[in-house]
Design an enzyme around this catalytic site. Structure first.
Site, PDB file in Angstrom:
ATOM      1  N   HIS A   1      49.632  39.026  39.394  1.00 56.70           N
ATOM      2  CA  HIS A   1      49.311  37.914  38.491  1.00 56.70           C
ATOM      3  C   HIS A   1      50.253  37.890  37.283  1.00 56.70           C
ATOM      4  CE1 HIS A   1      45.752  37.546  40.885  1.00 56.70           C
ATOM      5  NE2 HIS A   1      45.300  38.728  40.515  1.00 56.70           N
TER       6      HIS A   1
ATOM      7  N   HIS B   1      43.648  34.706  43.908  1.00 56.33           N
ATOM      8  CA  HIS B   1      44.059  35.542  45.048  1.00 56.33           C
ATOM      9  C   HIS B   1      44.138  34.690  46.306  1.00 56.33           C
ATOM     10  CE1 HIS B   1      41.592  37.914  42.232  1.00 56.33           C
ATOM     11  NE2 HIS B   1      42.574  38.765  42.345  1.00 56.33           N
TER      12      HIS B   1
END
Lengths: 333, 333
Positions: free
Chosen positions: A57, A219
């Site tokens: 991320h 995700h």
């Protein structure tokens, strides 16, 4: 799988080596267990801020360690929670005697591990408060979460609370401020394409050439619906309408508008989305007094974006504007 | 074609609207002809810096307009040179009476149009110097260029000369400094995937799943060779070795090491490349005293990276470190 990596197993370790080489003036990378602290930690008498989560991320969270933001970040494997021992050791390393705030994104693994770490730290005499961020309006429960997922409001909480902690605000009010940011922040994301986790070696899902996924998680968890590709303007509406209704945001509210890239989206497209999001917000009577446009909470190379609205109060604005010096967010000092 | 856009024709216009909405405190977007100036331009007695080029390389150049960097930027259509009238009007808008430096990337269209604009501005009594950036060691001539292409050293020149101009350095020495940055900067890039120009609607070239292109230009122009996919470490070697030989860089040199993402490459991969590039530079005896890691000179959503080495002198370091406040590069103030 086409990636600039050497081996799936080495991705996180080698990226940390790169961060060390690039940012040794701002941060320190600790090993086994892995965590990143600001170079000048621990700071006596300062509330310490710790966050963490799966890697993939970036720049969240490691890129936000430094003066005016996080004291420490714990990177897990890609899309995998860090472990309690990472969080415990990081907590000890940044403990300046004034307690530690754990900022936790709402994913089952993260929440569980941060709870365990908080217990262990308290057993060693460290004062810990935890705030769970759950700002994603897209779904109630998802693949990896009970309740709403924690997404881009996390960055806003880290910046605002980081400013407060830097100004020597004690732990309890910093934690309250963090809860207030979470309570007033709402996000929703979408994807044009999937990303590939290095260990998996193939995309985590498949979108056809004329499809997009609305309400996706960071995700690649499925969202609200898979629909035909639409214009940027329509995408901005599809993301912002559920956000506006949810708080609800009301005419006259001061807000921060954050258009976030998922990793594979050009900056020029984020500005096109921002343009429409700003217009919708203005039409709703909101005053966009602060903003952020860029790829800050990513899903590796996923193409797509998320929109976050945060209803601001004066204290939030003050600490949003406060100086910050981190590898990936920097202003005012 | 999967993009967050409304219509290919509207991409640049709407992105400029988004920049206006997001950064009205720092920049001003002028229309017909289109150009971006810093909000406080013109500044009396200050050498003004103007750059520009095709859109699709964001944040370059519009994201670098502001205090301590560019006074103006002219965005062309995607991968298409801006026109002389844009450059002329921008030059007039930022003219503070101390002359203007045009920073031009070496592409045939850009060079021709900037030359014409400089002539027109001089005819109106504005003192103009032009510096052409040609730092790409990959190829001698390419699709759109006679001589070496101008790539990522451009950002370093804009920052360093921007610092100098902000400190009220007169035009002639700022232009000399810019030539020195260009003479001491070398770059080379690679791609894992192509990008799609909105008007074309399909990728500008095709790379197989096991192929990469070494020495690619920022518009997807072919490079030195198309080869089998290699590790990040090998990629760093393939890019850095020609760079090191070219200047040549010598043991003891102070350098700035810049690992740039092409748009679709996650930050985590850029750090993996930076790690190896730093190691190679150190082994070569170079002292990496400054660095930049991120996507600053992009080719829309192309996956890949470039490496730039700039041999630094004390004056360059001083102005690199000087405060900068732009939408996409900001520190120290």
């Amino acid at each position: 799988m086409k990636k600039l990596i050497n081996a799936p197993d080495a991705v996180v370790e080698e990226a940390l080596d790169g961060m060390t080489a690039a940012h040794g003036d701002l941060i320190r990378v600790h090993r086994y267990p892995n965590f990143i602290t600001r170079a000048d930690a621990p700071i006596r008498g300062k509330t310490a801020l710790l966050s963490g989560g799966g890697s993939g991320h970036e720049p969240m969270h490691g890129g936000f360690v430094g003066r005016g933001m996080l004291d420490a970040a714990c990177p897990g494997a890609v899309f995998t929670s860090p472990t309690p021992d990472q969080m415990l050791e990081a907590s000890k390393a940044v403990n300046g005697g004034a307690g530690i705030l754990h900022i936790v994104k709402n994913y089952t693994g993260d929440v569980m591990n941060f709870e365990m770490a908080a217990d262990l730290a308290r057993a060693e005499g460290i004062d810990v408060e935890s705030v769970v961020i759950d700002d994603d309006v897209a779904v109630k429960d998802s693949t990896w979460t009970a309740g709403r997922r924690g997404v881009a409001t996390t960055v806003l909480a880290e910046k605002i609370c980081g400013g407060a902690a830097e100004a020597r605000m004690p732990l309890a009010p910093v934690a309250d401020l963090c809860r207030r940011v979470n309570a007033n922040g709402r996000s929703m994301g979408m994807a044009l394409s999937a990303c590939t986790v290095p260990h998996a070696g193939k995309p985590s899902f498949v979108l056809q050439e004329d499809e997009m996924e609305i309400g996706i998680g960071i995700h690649g968890e499925p969202g609200r619906h898979r629909v035909k590709l639409e214009s940027a303007d329509r995408v901005a509406e599809m993301l912002l309408e559920p956000i506006l209704e949810d708080l609800p945001f009301k005419s006259g509210d001061n807000v921060l508008l954050f258009v976030n890239g998922m990793g594979g989206t050009p900056q020029i497209e984020l500005y096109i989305v921002y343009r429409k999001a700003y217009e919708i917000a203005a039409k709703h009577g909101l005053k966009v007094v602060r903003n952020l446009v860029g790829s800050y909470v990513t899903s590796l190379e996923m193409a797509g974006c998320s929109i976050t609205l945060l209803k601001l109060d004066d204290e939030m604005v003050k600490f949003w504007d406060a100086p910050v010096v981190t590898p990936s967010l920097r202003w005012g000092a």
